[in-house]
Structures are given as C-alpha cells and as structure tokens.
Scaffold this motif. Structure first.
Motif, PDB file in Angstrom:
ATOM      1  N   ALA A   1     -18.707  12.619  32.714  1.00 51.99           N
ATOM      2  CA  ALA A   1     -17.847  11.514  32.351  1.00 51.99           C
ATOM      3  C   ALA A   1     -18.255  11.611  30.651  1.00 51.99           C
ATOM      4  O   ALA A   1     -17.512  11.315  29.563  1.00 51.99           O
ATOM      5  CB  ALA A   1     -18.177  10.456  33.046  1.00 51.99           C
TER       6      ALA A   1
ATOM      7  N   THR B   1     -16.614  14.162  29.146  1.00 53.42           N
ATOM      8  CA  THR B   1     -15.440  14.102  28.168  1.00 53.42           C
ATOM      9  C   THR B   1     -15.004  13.333  28.369  1.00 53.42           C
ATOM     10  O   THR B   1     -13.711  12.646  27.988  1.00 53.42           O
ATOM     11  CB  THR B   1     -14.764  14.543  29.604  1.00 53.42           C
ATOM     12  N   SER B   2     -15.659  12.079  28.005  1.00 58.47           N
ATOM     13  CA  SER B   2     -15.602  10.752  27.287  1.00 58.47           C
ATOM     14  C   SER B   2     -14.305  10.931  26.380  1.00 58.47           C
ATOM     15  O   SER B   2     -13.791   9.779  26.235  1.00 58.47           O
ATOM     16  CB  SER B   2     -16.332  10.017  27.110  1.00 58.47           C
TER      17      SER B   2
ATOM     18  N   ARG C   1     -10.166  17.118  30.465  1.00 61.64           N
ATOM     19  CA  ARG C   1     -10.870  16.403  29.869  1.00 61.64           C
ATOM     20  C   ARG C   1     -10.783  14.821  30.496  1.00 61.64           C
ATOM     21  O   ARG C   1     -11.060  14.437  31.441  1.00 61.64           O
ATOM     22  CB  ARG C   1     -11.114  15.851  28.382  1.00 61.64           C
TER      23      ARG C   1
ATOM     24  N   TYR D   1     -13.594  13.018  33.017  1.00 58.60           N
ATOM     25  CA  TYR D   1     -13.553  12.306  33.087  1.00 58.60           C
ATOM     26  C   TYR D   1     -13.641  10.911  34.206  1.00 58.60           C
ATOM     27  O   TYR D   1     -14.804  10.921  35.106  1.00 58.60           O
ATOM     28  CB  TYR D   1     -13.120  11.424  31.827  1.00 58.60           C
TER      29      TYR D   1
ATOM     30  N   VAL E   1     -10.376  10.351  26.902  1.00 56.78           N
ATOM     31  CA  VAL E   1     -10.038   9.735  27.696  1.00 56.78           C
ATOM     32  C   VAL E   1      -8.445   9.176  26.990  1.00 56.78           C
ATOM     33  O   VAL E   1      -7.862   8.850  26.114  1.00 56.78           O
ATOM     34  CB  VAL E   1     -10.498   8.149  27.837  1.00 56.78           C
TER      35      VAL E   1
END
Length: 482
Positions: A55, A58-59, A5, A9, A62
């Motif tokens: 993005a 998959t935020s 992820r 991202y 982070v």
C-alpha cells in the motif's frame, strides 16, 4: 499505459486489514491457553507487513476512479491475494496441514464455498475454528459489495440489470463501494448478532453460536464439528433456515427498507421466485420423507426445509446424509444447488434472476414462433429487458456449462471417479460445499483428494464466486491491449 498501482494499493490495504483481524483469534487462543497463539502472531506480522508495504509503495497511484481494466483486475486480485495470506494461520497453526490444504480451506472460506479438507474439527484449536468462520464472514460481506458495485459496472452475467439499484456507481467505484459497504454492514452485522443470540437461546454454547452465526450469515457452511449441523438437530435447524434465507435475499432491499421504503422488498420478483422455489421443494421433500420413510410430519418438514435452504442458498450445512434418501433426493439436491439465491446477497451459484430471464426469453421466443409477425420483448419485474442483458445471461449459462465440463474432465484426469469429478466441479463452481459420493458427500470431506484436484477445485471456487467472466476476461490478450 495500464497502471496497476491503484489496484495494488487497494489490495495492499485489504491485506493489511486481514492481518490485523488475525489478532482476534490470537487473543482467543491466548485466553484459553492452548498455546497456538504464536501461529496467529507470525501470520499477522507477515500479512499486515506485506499489505502495508504494498500500500505504501503504490500510494502515489491512488485514483478516485478505476478504469474497466483496473476494476476487473481488482475484483479477481482481491479474491486471490486474501486466500494466499488467509491460509497462513491454517498452515502454521495446524501442524499436519500442508500449504495446499491451507490454501484450499482459505479459498473455500473466503468464497463461502464451505468445502473442507480438515477432519476432527472438534480437536482444532479454538483460534483456528474462529478464523475459518471469520474468513467466511469476510467473504460474505465482500461478495455483496462486489455484486452491488463491481459486477453491474462490468456487465458480468446480466448483472447490469441491477445497475440502478447499485446506487449508480458508474465512474465512482471506490467512493461508492465504501458507502454501500457501510450501509450494508449495518444489516450484515445486525443479522449476525441476532443469529448468534438465537443460537444461544436454542441451546448452542456461546462459542458455537458465534462460529455458526458467522458462517450462517455468509452462507458459508463451515462448522465446529465433523457432524456439521447434525450436532444441533431440532429447533436450531429452524433458526438456521430462517437466517440462511435472510442472508440469501438481496441486501439492497434491506438498505431501501432502512430508508423507509418497503415496497421494493415486497415487489421484488426474484425474491418471490426464490421463496416460492424453497416452499415447493420443501413440500416435495416433506411428502417424500413422510410416505417413503414414514417420518413424523414435523421431522420430515424440518429436515426437508433445512437441507433445501442449505443447498439452494449455497451454505452447505448438512444435518443428515441425504444421500441415504435415495437417488431421487441425490439428483434433486444436485440440481437444486445449481439454482442459487438472489443477486446482491451472500448466496452462491447461478442465481434465481438468471433463470427468470432465461424463461422469459424462452417464452418470448415461443410466442414469436406462434406469431411470426408479432413483437414480443422479454420482461423482468414488469420492464423490458435489453438485448445486452439477455446476451450476457446466455453467455453466462454457456460458460457455466462449458466450465463445468472442463473442470469435471480435468478432475477426472487426476484419478477421481465420475461422480466425484462431476459433483466436485459443480460444488466448486456453484460454491455449494458438499459434493456427492462417499468421499466428498455431505458426510465426507475433501481431505483425501490429491493435490492437483485440490488446486483445481480452489481455482473453480474463485471462478465461480466471481461469476466466471470477471475472471476469464483478464486472461484474454484483448484485455491487456485495450
């Protein structure tokens, strides 16, 4: 468990930014009224939309820090994803281009290789000309960040020797990448503007100056004309030579200069070796042109300087077909392209510092043979070089030669002749641009190669731009098990 992820991202964000940047050539096409702006509008929507979705999805993953696995995957993933989407305007906007051609051109652009499958560049829409140049400019700033942040972290090809100069990035890849990119961007943008202004002063049109400034500072080599720099012979060659040299010097030295310290720039051994190499080969070709072809001294010096700098930096501009200079020139330029510029610059190929380390290691080994009981340690910039650095450098040289052989054989299996196969493999892995022979030489293009050869060359560009081992590592079973 390996979490992709954070990698996805970052790739999603960069892809969305790439899509947004397509609005610039779209606006240019709308302004000149050539009717090609819808191609950029469609491509921008697809690219920005896909990047934003990835993005957002998959935020929740982070992370402030990336593992070594994630860093390897991010480095390769970015340089694979961006050409896939960067090819869309070329595929949609150039009616005769197939996707393999568009992808080849985009990969050549973002890796700053400069090999092209497009002919009759003068007839391309202005937006597509600008987009090709923009791809190289993005690739130039991108590879500087990779060389200063990721490759020292990954200990690829001896790049760990520059870890202290990469602002101590261990464990802080993403935050430091942003900081370093911001600092380097001041010089990159400033030098690009200065280059464009200089081109206008020496006679280029503003549009030609913009495109060539973008591809000069990225040491990319895309031009707006099939004649490349042959359309701008004269004082423009001196301007291009100066800025190609500036682009192939380590940008971290400019950052240090901005902070008030000029000493590292003046005492950098790879910088001195690089400039000395350019000077020596320029003088050789000046004398060669003077005594063999009877050129005027200024013309011989100008053509020698321009083509030496263009090839050794990996820019790949051509002002003349140097294959007509004879076998000595062809062989010299072939090996000159395998030297490359400085680490931490936009320049391509093996890089001058690796040859310095190689020669230092050979020198130490010879001294050990002469004095078996002596202790001799290879040194770089006056400092002892560790075995891990030397091992990485030797591994790089071995893998480069092996990769060159494999790609040359594979290209030969597609039906290409020996010279085209060998020089094509070399120009892709070293990201130089022109190869040798009538087909892909400085006066030709890659347009007539078969599709399989184009895919292989695009793969070679990716592998070579990321210093070989950064790509090869992700194809090992141990990488995914670690």
């Amino acid at each position: 468990m390996f979490d992709v992820r954070p990698v996805a991202y970052v790739i999603g964000l960069l892809t969305a930014c790439l899509g947004a940047s397509m609005l610039l050539p779209m606006a240019l096409d709308m302004y000149v009224g050539n009717g090609h702006w819808p191609a950029f509008a469609e491509s921008a929507i697809i690219t920005a939309g896909a990047g934003t979705l990835v993005a957002v999805a998959t935020s929740n993953g982070v992370a402030d820090r990336l593992s070594i696995q994630q860093t390897f995957l991010l480095t390769t993933g970015v340089w694979l994803a961006l050409p896939i989407f960067g090819a869309l305007p070329l595929y949609v906007g150039a009616t005769e281009a197939r996707y393999v051609d568009a992808f080849f051109e985009a990969m050549s652009g973002l890796t700053t290789t400069g090999a092209t499958v497009f002919t009759q560049l003068e007839d391309l829409p202005e937006g597509l000309k600008l987009w090709r140049s923009m791809l190289q400019w993005f690739g130039g700033i991108g590879i500087i960040v990779v060389a200063m942040v990721f490759l020292p972290e990954l200990r690829v090809g001896g790049m760990q020797i520059f870890r202290s100069e990469a602002f101590d990035t261990m464990g802080k890849v993403l935050p430091r990448a942003v900081q370093i990119a911001a600092q380097i961007s001041y010089f990159y943008v400033g030098l690009t503007v200065a280059c464009g202004v200089a081109y206008v002063i020496v006679g280029m049109s503003p549009f030609e100056a913009l495109n060539h400034a973008l591809t000069t500072m990225s040491t990319g080599g895309f031009s707006t004309s099939d004649a490349s720099f042959g359309a701008f012979q004269g004082i423009a060659e001196y301007v291009a030579s100066f800025f190609m040299i500036m682009a192939s010097l380590p940008f971290v030295r400019y950052v240090q200069l901005l902070s008030g310290s000029a000493r590292p720039l003046l005492r950098d051994s790879q910088l001195r070796a690089y400039l000395a190499t350019i000077l020596v080969f320029t003088l050789i070709f000046t004398l060669f042109r003077l005594y063999v072809f009877g050129d005027h001294p200024e013309e011989g010096f100008r053509e020698g300087l321009f083509n030496v700098v263009s090839i050794i930096s990996g820019t790949g501009y051509s002002s003349v077909d140097y294959q007509l200079w004879g076998s000595f020139a062809v062989a010299t330029f072939f090996f000159l392209g395998l030297i490359g510029g400085c680490a931490g610059s936009t320049a391509c190929s093996v890089k001058i510092f690796r040859y310095q380390l190689l020669f230092a290691s050979i020198k130490a080994q010879i001294r050990r043979i002469h004095t078996p009981h002596g202790i001799f340690q290879p040194r770089y910039d006056g400092k002892p070089v560790g075995d891990d650095v030397l091992s990485s450098v030797m591994s790089f040289f071995v893998m480069f030669v092996v990769s060159l052989g494999i790609f040359a054989v594979l290209l030969g299996m597609t039906g290409l002749d020996f010279i085209t196969s060998l020089s094509g493999a070399a120009t892709a892995l070293a990201n130089i641009g022109p190869g040798l022979g009538s087909e892909i030489g400085p006066a030709g293009s890659f347009a007539n190669l078969n599709d399989t050869a184009k895919w292989l060359l695009a793969a070679g560009m990716l592998v070579g731009r990321l210093e070989l081992l950064a790509v090869y590592a992700i194809f090992t079973i141990r990488f995914w098990r670690a």
